[in-house]
Scaffold this motif. Structure first.
Motif, short mmCIF file in Angstrom:
data_model
loop_
_atom_site.label_atom_id
_atom_site.label_comp_id
_atom_site.label_asym_id
_atom_site.label_seq_id
_atom_site.Cartn_x
_atom_site.Cartn_y
_atom_site.Cartn_z
N HIS A 7 0.45 -1.18 -0.02
CA HIS A 7 -0.09 -0.06 -0.13
C HIS A 7 0.99 1.23 -0.11
N GLY A 8 -0.01 1.97 0.15
CA GLY A 8 0.76 3.69 0.58
C GLY A 8 0.72 4.03 -0.59
N LEU A 9 2.32 4.68 -1.28
CA LEU A 9 1.97 5.64 -2.80
C LEU A 9 2.01 4.26 -4.17
N VAL A 10 0.81 3.86 -4.33
CA VAL A 10 0.71 2.63 -5.35
C VAL A 10 -0.72 2.99 -6.12
N ASP A 11 -1.06 3.27 -7.53
CA ASP A 11 -2.15 2.31 -7.61
C ASP A 11 -3.42 1.86 -7.41
N ARG A 12 -2.71 0.14 -6.99
CA ARG A 12 -3.39 -0.90 -7.11
C ARG A 12 -3.03 -1.60 -5.64
N PRO A 13 -3.47 -1.04 -4.77
CA PRO A 13 -2.88 -1.52 -3.23
C PRO A 13 -3.02 -3.37 -3.47
N LEU A 14 -2.17 -3.83 -2.95
CA LEU A 14 -2.61 -5.52 -2.74
C LEU A 14 -2.90 -6.08 -1.47
N VAL A 15 -2.94 -7.16 -1.33
CA VAL A 15 -3.20 -8.19 -0.30
C VAL A 15 -2.44 -9.46 -1.18
N LEU A 16 -2.16 -10.19 -0.09
CA LEU A 16 -1.21 -11.09 -0.45
C LEU A 16 -0.50 -12.33 -0.17
N THR A 17 -2.09 -13.66 0.51
CA THR A 17 -1.51 -14.77 0.59
C THR A 17 -0.48 -15.32 0.67
N PHE A 18 -0.64 -16.84 1.20
CA PHE A 18 0.94 -17.10 1.30
C PHE A 18 1.11 -18.38 0.30
N ASP A 19 -0.20 -18.49 0.59
CA ASP A 19 -0.63 -19.79 -1.26
C ASP A 19 -0.52 -19.04 -2.36
N GLN A 20 -1.00 -17.92 -2.73
CA GLN A 20 -1.01 -16.47 -2.91
C GLN A 20 0.85 -16.51 -3.18
N LEU A 21 1.55 -16.13 -2.73
CA LEU A 21 3.04 -16.48 -2.98
C LEU A 21 3.51 -17.13 -3.41
N LEU A 22 3.34 -18.42 -2.63
CA LEU A 22 3.76 -19.76 -3.09
C LEU A 22 3.55 -19.82 -4.67
N ARG A 23 2.43 -19.41 -5.12
CA ARG A 23 1.83 -19.96 -6.83
C ARG A 23 2.65 -18.80 -7.33
N ARG A 24 3.29 -17.86 -7.20
CA ARG A 24 3.45 -17.09 -8.01
C ARG A 24 4.89 -17.99 -8.36
N PRO A 25 6.10 -17.42 -9.91
CA PRO A 25 7.03 -17.89 -10.14
C PRO A 25 8.13 -17.86 -9.17
N LEU A 26 8.62 -18.72 -9.11
CA LEU A 26 9.68 -18.31 -7.93
C LEU A 26 11.26 -18.62 -8.22
N ARG A 27 12.16 -18.13 -7.99
CA ARG A 27 13.63 -17.62 -8.07
C ARG A 27 14.46 -18.19 -7.27
N GLU A 28 15.32 -18.45 -7.06
CA GLU A 28 16.28 -18.89 -6.00
C GLU A 28 17.74 -17.68 -6.97
N LEU A 29 18.61 -17.86 -5.26
CA LEU A 29 19.07 -16.19 -5.73
C LEU A 29 20.68 -16.60 -4.42
N ASP A 30 21.37 -16.67 -4.97
CA ASP A 30 22.80 -16.95 -4.58
C ASP A 30 23.46 -15.96 -3.87
N TYR A 31 23.62 -15.69 -2.45
CA TYR A 31 23.44 -14.11 -1.69
C TYR A 31 24.03 -14.20 -0.65
N THR A 32 25.20 -13.58 -0.24
CA THR A 32 25.80 -13.12 0.81
C THR A 32 25.08 -11.94 1.07
N LEU A 33 24.86 -12.21 2.43
CA LEU A 33 24.05 -11.27 3.88
C LEU A 33 24.58 -11.18 4.94
N SER A 34 25.08 -9.51 4.73
CA SER A 34 25.74 -9.49 6.47
C SER A 34 25.50 -7.99 7.17
#
Length: 575
Positions: free
Chosen positions: A315-342
């Motif tokens: 929400h906020g400064l967006v044209d189309r506020p969204l609410v996403l459930t966890f099932d909906q999130l898992l149905r989106r295309p998932l990607r892998e990322l090797d990443y170093t977090l510090s």
């Protein structure tokens, strides 16, 4: 026999006591009162904490009085002190904080018990202060108030009951007995002068059925008080056990996490090549295990967010506020990322950095679906426990692989690392990019909102500094003369590492051999062979050059406010 004599002397009356014996009786009485008061206070305090935890099992673990006060204390702690705690206690900083809070509560409880023996209202005032502090802390964190209120009331009730049982009840005076004022017993004028108290010790003759003697009444009173204390301890143990069982049953997400099966990524990454990790004993593994991954955050207890009830609000400064459930999130295309977090709190050469293979949905794609409006400057992520993390919008949408991560190293996110969902934006320290237990994303301006760490003086952007650390040999190691393998790790996420150099005792810089490059968002390991000829101590230094050609600066700066800089060094001795 000695105690029996003291009781008889007390029964005879203070006026007849020798000064030395009066002092002894007074000291024993003071010690007894101190121990009694401390026991009353600790018992009442334990009741308050246990009852508060039990109520919090229904209102949410974060509303437990001790956790609410601890969380508020973290919010109020000055940044330098927080940084000092992280550096000295590491991931045990929260344990140290909670231990300090419990120790403080114990001291206050003892004080309340000692005061209550003299003036009950004074002890009650201490418990009222405890309840008020808990309610204030709860309101400041946006959690329920009843646990702290009920804890204060229950502690006060236990205090009043234990004080009543600890005070000896007065007994009626027998005929001819002296008043309680301490005067000697009355006697007939013609009766003989009483001898020393030792001659008046109780005999084995049967006692009359009249009122009990002071000694007997005192023993029975102490027995009743000890029984009450024991019952209090048992009640506290049962209440705390029930509170923990209910909290686990209502809020623990371990079963839900274990049952979760994550979808496969749309394009799986190839395995990390063996050439990315030199086979040197003591060198960090290329991929950090989930259990070994560092954790630095402000949550005193790990939030338990069930995926079945999880939603993400955009929400906020967006044209189309969204609410996403966890099932909906898992149905989106998932990607892998090797990443170093510090972590920005990492000192030069410090341990708060790790690499993992993350799985998640594209954060930029989600924002484009919502439609980012002109003027949106920062993306503020909010966690389930109230943390706010702000990320510059331009760095989320400039092409880097920012994720709404749901997986880590082939399994669902561990609860300590953000289950069920967290954000990741490569190239930025965690405090400006990695919101754990993410439940809300708001597009806003910099002027409209300062996130948690920015309010405390940290840099708003949080770009990762170029760093290189020497891991082998270990600091102060003793190595034999001859060829010595030096190895370590360097990172400059989203820019990559182009070179690593080393020098000995301030000499000329030598190029290290870099391991295989997995990508700009991942650290790079390196080795160098040092011809250690001269015996004695030597100083090794390392510096890295990032993918843009910028060399790691020599000047040492502390982590605050934008990350530590400087060359890492270590001292070894050649034998």
């Amino acid at each position: 026999m000695c105690n029996q004599r003291l009781l008889v002397w007390e029964a005879w009356g203070p006026a007849t006591h020798p000064p030395r014996l009066r002092r002894r009786i007074r000291d024993v009485s003071r010690l007894r009162n101190a121990v009694t008061g401390a026991a009353i206070g600790l018992g009442s305090g334990a009741v308050a904490v246990a009852v508060g935890d039990l109520v919090a099992a229904f209102t949410g673990p974060a509303s437990a009085p001790v956790l609410a006060v601890g969380s508020a204390a973290i919010d109020l702690t000055p940044t330098p002190l927080k940084d000092w705690a992280v550096q000295h206690f590491g991931t045990h900083d929260k344990t140290v904080l909670l231990s300090g809070i419990y120790a403080t509560l114990a001291v206050l409880a003892v004080l309340a018990g000692l005061l209550a023996l003299r003036r009950l209202w004074a002890g009650v005032a201490v418990f009222a202060l405890f309840a008020g502090l808990g309610m204030w802390a709860a309101s400041s964190r946006g959690v329920a108030l009843p646990p702290s209120a009920v804890a204060g009331l229950s502690g006060t009730a236990a205090l009043a009951l234990l004080v009543r049982l600890a005070r000896p009840s007065p007994r009626p005076r027998e005929a001819g007995e002296a008043p309680v004022s301490g005067a000697a017993p009355t006697r007939d004028p013609g009766s003989p002068t009483p001898g020393p108290p030792t001659s008046r010790l109780p005999t084995s003759e049967p006692r009359s059925s009249g009122p009990r003697t002071p000694a007997a009444r005192g023993v029975m009173g102490r027995r009743g008080f000890l029984v009450a204390l024991g019952a209090t301890a048992v009640g506290v143990a049962l209440t705390e056990t029930a509170a923990r069982a209910l909290t686990t049953a209502r809020y623990n997400v371990a079963k839900a996490r274990a049952a979760l099966r994550l979808p496969a990524p749309v394009t799986p990454l190839p395995p990390v090549p063996p050439s990315a990790h030199p086979p040197v004993a003591g060198l960090s593994s290329f991929t950090t295990s989930n259990s070994g991954f560092y954790r630095v955050d402000t949550a005193l207890t790990v939030p338990q967010v069930p995926p079945s009830g999880w939603t993400l609000r955009v929400h906020g400064l967006v044209d189309r506020p969204l609410v996403l459930t966890f099932d909906q999130l898992l149905r989106r295309p998932l990607r892998e990322l090797d990443y170093t977090l510090s972590c920005v709190s990492n000192e030069v050469g410090g341990p708060y950095v790790g690499t993992a293979r993350w799985l998640g949905a594209s954060l930029p794609d989600l924002l484009r679906e919502a439609g980012v409006r002109r003027g949106a400057e920062q993306l503020v992520g909010r966690s389930a426990e109230g943390m706010t993390i702000g990320t510059p919008v331009e760095l989320v949408l400039d092409g880097r692989e920012a994720l709404l991560a749901v997986g880590m190293n082939g399994e669902p996110l561990p609860t300590a690392h953000g289950f069920p969902c967290r954000s990741l934006v490569p190239g930025l320290f965690g405090y400006t990019s990695a919101t754990k237990w993410l439940v809300d994303l708001e597009l806003t301006t910099f002027a409209a909102l300062d996130p948690y760490w920015v309010r405390r003086g940290w840099d708003r952007t949080g770009v990762v500094r170029t760093a290189s650390r020497i891991e082998v040999p270990a600091p102060f190691a003793r190595v034999p003369a001859g060829p010595v393998t030096v190895a370590g790790t360097a990172w400059a996420t989203h820019r990559g590492v182009a070179a690593v150099e080393l020098r000995v005792d301030g000499g000329s810089w030598q190029q290290a051999r870099l391991a295989a490059d997995v990508g700009p968002d991942v650290w790079r390991q390196w080795t160098w062979t040092w011809d250690a000829a001269a015996p004695g101590p030597h100083t090794l230094e390392a510096r890295a050059t990032d993918g843009t050609g910028a060399v790691q600066p020599e000047t040492r700066t502390p982590p605050f406010p934008s990350g530590a800089t400087g060359w890492h060094s270590t001292v070894v001795t050649v034998t």
